[in-house]
Enzyme design. Structure first.
Site, short mmCIF file in Angstrom:
data_model
loop_
_atom_site.label_atom_id
_atom_site.label_comp_id
_atom_site.label_asym_id
_atom_site.label_seq_id
_atom_site.Cartn_x
_atom_site.Cartn_y
_atom_site.Cartn_z
N LYS A 53 0.84 -1.20 0.12
CA LYS A 53 -0.07 0.04 0.10
C LYS A 53 0.86 1.29 -0.10
CE LYS A 53 -3.88 1.89 2.61
NZ LYS A 53 -4.88 1.84 3.71
N SER A 128 -9.61 1.84 3.01
CA SER A 128 -8.81 2.51 2.33
C SER A 128 -7.69 1.79 1.41
CB SER A 128 -8.12 3.54 2.96
OG SER A 128 -7.18 3.35 3.76
N SER A 152 -9.76 -0.64 7.29
CA SER A 152 -9.07 -0.23 5.78
C SER A 152 -8.57 -1.48 5.28
CB SER A 152 -8.33 0.67 6.06
OG SER A 152 -8.86 1.98 6.04
#
Lengths: 462, 472
Positions: A53, A128, A152
């Site tokens: 990420k 996210s 997330s």
């Protein structure tokens, strides 16, 4: 299979093609750095491709956090978790898209644009860590790192039909994870199978001298949970979610797991407590982005003060600005007692309640999100979306681990539930989920059936 | 009307590395040399507490008799400033390292300590023409802030207290006390009130020397008294010292006061102050310089100023006491330590503690001088040799043949030679110029390389000269 992709010249080419194809359709990567493995690395993750990420530092790669402020920023160091993965032989193929600084649940609040759900391009991928979830679900990598501050990792994992582990707070190092809410943030794992998930967990679970909030946990016992807590949903969730939750319960019962219905008394406080503390911490964590030492700078401003405020005003998008404002507000003198300090007190009450729950049951089954993956345009109002975090935020408020796993669904899109446990019970959660699941591999979306299918098709057409 | 003055003293703790990262904590380096991602607040970095800074902080807090906190907790103090890399300072708020305690001044005033807390320093801004540069070398270096109660009542008393406090922290070896380099900084809070009430307080910043502290306070006391005499109100505000205009000026009023939005630093867990750790601190506690000087006055019959001087540095005071224990006379020893020893050490740039001059050698040297084995001038040379050659005094004296000469025949011979070589000077004497005797004595001492007993030399010189006078 995965190992060969980056060591075999021919397969590598197909691999490159597939990643490019997926990324064009889904926009899950913010940066791809695909290299053939030159030397034979050793380790448990030898030549396994992994996506990271884009709020986790990889030395020499961009670290944009999906923000205009860091569009040009390249990290000068590796996050500790990245170091561990590299040492285990893993191969980092790229950085994945996210909501700016991890704030959001749709992976749309990003300078790189929205990441789409491989199962249905109209619906949200979740967030996210939506980029990591889509990268794994579409079969470009079997494993990805995400971050989980209020759900997330678990939310996009659930919307994409893969596994998403939020470990105990402190079990993985946060050094190199760009802080959003320091006391909630954890690095999490997204994976397409539980075996690899466990391997990655064991590699990453160790204290780090560079992160004082990390700690060592005792060796975990391998056992399947025999008593699992369940919750009465009382129309708090959509019909589809309620049905699949019930189906998961039945499945457990059928596998001789005793279910105990428990009604936590603190549920109504989870969302406010989570949002007050997380925004307060975020307001300080994001203060460092001022245009002076790195990142975006409003060069046209002459006065330092104006430069800082203009940099921040241009560099952050609305969602982040709103959270900074909220966080600043709840810490204001005269208001801090009412909001921030009360929230901290309530957090302790919530922690106590869950600690107590885990004296009665080994694990707790919870929905991940109140609805199926939704169509972003049809999104309800902000407040409702924020209160939708309650099922996932419990694990962050208490520091406890939770594993989202896909469940059978009649719908054309997948959905997951999560199994939460007491501190340091990750292996038990993994074991329990393995015990429950008869199918060894996850379902893949027809249009993104994975790199191996892709190669099979390509080779046969040639 | 009585001024009430409280101090906020910042001292930079002498640690090898910064408070939360491994960068060197050094002054005077090239700009932005001692920086890393952590102290520059790069995204993804986290602080790691330097436990030695905690140890030094505890040493100061214990020396001031503070109550020590059960653990070290940090808060974030939020404000935007270009020299503050994270735009929050990691400081302490709810639970300072030490609470209570006191500092006793030379004049026996008791200054109560409100609290002692640890925090990280900010960087520095350098303004050059139309540009501003940031130097982050200092960012993240460990500071200890000592906040006193408003127990001081005059500018002079504050100046003295600060000097004594600096002496104390230097003595404890926790801070070099250099005000120009910013190792010791002080903000003052001053109000003018009565015996019972404090009045409205004004904070003065930007005081980077003891003199400025005194001048700013003198100015501010006058200003506030003048306002009160006119029945005007003193505004609660922050002022700064303008050294070019010799006055305090408004920096920010009460309305502009910062809301620091303190909250617990989530990146650092509570650092427990365990008994084992605190025991090592207690072991390092020493008699503070003011107390020690007072004791020296009584025990060794030193004067106030000598006692003050000899206790300035711990190593010298320790050396003094050890040498006295070896049998040296305190008064004579003090004059050597403050005179010759200091001179030689300064010249060679060495420290007493690491020099070959041990208390036992010092005592021997004084004893050799006392018993007239050597002359004072020779003793000075022996001292230099001890320090440069690392040998015992007796060894040096033997090697260089520096023992005092008291052989009268030898002396007479030498005197005769000098007189014969300076006939014109002798003529001056015969014409009544008594003063030339000193000149001739100097020549005699020179000839003997300072080894002759000057009493015998002058005796012999006078005898011979008088004989010449009679023979005339």
């Amino acid at each position: 299979m995965w190992q060969k992709l980056i060591s075999d010249q021919k397969l590598f080419k197909y691999y490159q093609q597939y990643i490019a194809y997926v990324n064009e359709k889904l926009n899950c990567y913010t940066f791809v750095q695909l290299r053939m493995s030159e030397n034979d690395s050793v380790g448990e993750l030898k030549n396994i491709p992994i996506a990271i990420k884009d709020n986790i530092a990889v030395k020499g790669l961009p670290l944009t956090c999906g923000s205009e402020l860091l569009r040009q920023f390249v990290s000068p160091f590796d996050a500790t978790v990245v170091e561990h993965l590299k040492q285990a032989g893993a191969c980092i193929v790229g950085k994945t898209n996210l909501d700016e600084f991890g704030m959001g649940s749709t992976t749309t609040h990003s300078i790189h644009g929205a990441t789409l759900n491989p199962w249905d391009l109209q619906r949200t991928v979740g967030g996210s860590s939506g980029g990591s979830a889509a990268a794994v679900a579409s079969g470009t990598v079997p494993l990805a790192l995400g971050s989980d501050t209020g759900g997330s990792v678990r939310l996009p994992a659930s919307f994409c039909g893969i596994y998403g582990l939020k470990p105990s707070y402190g079990s993985f190092s946060r050094y190199g994870l760009v802080s959003f809410a320091s006391s909630f943030d954890v690095v999490g794992i997204l994976a397409d199978n539980t075996e690899l998930l466990r391997t990655a967990f064991k590699i990453l679970c160790r204290p780090d001298p560079y992160d004082q909030s990390s700690r060592s946990f005792p060796e975990q016992q391998k056992a399947v949970s025999r008593r699992v807590g369940v919750i009465a949903l009382h129309n708090m969730v959509s019909r589809e979610v309620e049905l699949s939750y019930q189906r998961s319960c039945e499945y457990m019962r059928a596998r001789n797991i005793e279910l105990v219905e428990i009604t936590p008394q603190t549920m109504q406080y989870v969302a406010p407590v989570y949002h007050i503390i997380s925004t307060a911490e975020a307001s300080a964590n994001l203060a460092r982005f001022d245009g002076i030492r790195y990142g975006l700078r409003a060069e046209d401003e002459y006065d330092t003060k104006d430069m800082i405020s203009e940099t921040r005003s241009r560099g952050f998008a609305d969602e982040v600005k709103m959270r900074i404002l909220l966080g600043t507000y709840v810490l204001r003198s005269g208001l801090a007692d009412r909001y921030y300090h009360n929230a901290q007190k309530m957090r302790k009450v919530i922690q106590r309640e869950w600690k107590n729950i885990f004296t009665q049951v080994d694990a707790f089954l919870l929905p991940v999100y109140p609805t199926l993956a939704f169509v972003p345009e049809e999104l309800e109002d902000q407040v409702r979306q924020k209160s939708a975090d309650i099922y996932t935020a419990i694990a962050n408020l208490t520091g406890m681990p939770a594993l989202a796993y896909p469940v059978e669904s009649d719908m054309h899109i997948p959905m997951g539930v999560q199994l939460m446990g007491d501190l340091s019970s990750e292996e038990r959660l993994i074991d329990t989920v393995r015990y429950l699941q008869t199918e060894k591999t996850i379902q893949r979306a027809p249009a993104f059936s994975g790199v191996h299918e892709w190669i099979k098709n390509k080779s046969s057409t040639q | 009307m009585i001024p009430h003055i409280g101090l906020e003293i910042h001292i930079r703790l002498q640690t090898k590395s910064k408070l939360f990262c491994s960068c060197p904590s050094l002054f005077g380096q090239e700009a932005n040399r001692n920086v890393c991602p952590v102290c520059l607040g790069y995204p993804g970095t986290l602080p790691v507490l330097n436990s030695h800074a905690v140890w030094l902080g505890c040493l100061v807090a214990q020396s001031l008799q503070c109550e020590i906190a059960p653990c070290v907790l940090f808060e974030r103090k939020n404000y935007f400033y270009p020299d503050l890399p994270k735009n929050y300072q990691i400081s302490q708020y709810a639970l300072p390292l030490g609470k209570g305690g006191h500092f006793v001044t030379w004049n026996q005033d008791v200054v109560h300590i409100r609290e002692v807390h640890l925090e990280e320093d900010a960087g520095k801004m350098i303004h050059a023409s139309d540009k501003t540069y940031c130097d982050y070398n200092r960012a993240g270096t460990p500071l200890l802030e000592i906040v006193t109660q408003p127990d001081l009542h005059s500018a002079k008393a504050v100046e003295y207290m600060l000097q004594e406090f600096r002496r104390t922290v230097q003595y404890l070896n926790v801070c070099d006390g250099n005000m120009e380099e910013g190792s010791l900084r002080c903000d003052v809070n001053i109000s003018v009130g009565s015996q019972e009430s404090l009045g409205t307080k004004v904070e003065i910043k930007n005081l980077n020397s003891f003199r400025f502290v005194r001048m700013a306070l003198q100015y501010e006391i006058k200003r506030q008294i003048a306002l009160l005499k006119e029945d005007k109100l003193v505004q609660q505000e922050t002022r700064q010292w303008n050294e070019h205009r010799d006055r305090t000026e408004l920096m920010r009023s009460k309305e502009d006061v910062h809301d620091y939005r303190y909250f617990p630093e989530p990146d650092l867990t509570a650092y427990p102050l365990k008994n084992v750790f605190l025991k090592t601190v207690s072991k390092a506690l020493v008699e503070l310089p003011n107390e020690r000087a007072k004791r020296f006055i009584h025990q060794y019959k030193l004067s106030d100023s000598v006692a003050w001087a000899i206790t300035e540095k711990k190593e010298i005071a320790d050396f003094f006491e050890q040498t006295v224990q070896e049998g040296a006379d305190p008064l004579k020893l003090v004059s050597w330590l403050e005179g010759e020893v200091k001179k030689v050490l300064n010249k060679t740039g060495s420290k007493l503690s690491s020099s070959p001059l041990t208390p036992s050698r010092m005592q021997k040297l004084l004893w050799l001088l006392e018993t007239s084995v050597i002359q004072r001038k020779i003793a000075q040379r022996v001292l230099s040799c001890i320090i440069s050659e690392d040998k015992d005094p007796s060894e040096i004296i033997e090697e260089y043949n520096w023992e005092r000469i008291s052989d009268i025949v030898y002396i007479q011979k030498l005197v005769e030679n000098v007189i014969n070589a300076h006939e014109s000077v002798v003529c001056d004497f015969l014409e009544g110029k008594e003063k030339v005797v000193d000149y001739l004595l100097g020549k005699v001492m020179e000839e003997s390389a300072g080894r002759i007993d000057p009493q015998l030399a002058i005796q012999s010189l006078r005898d011979l000269l008088n004989k010449k006078k009679e023979n005339r």
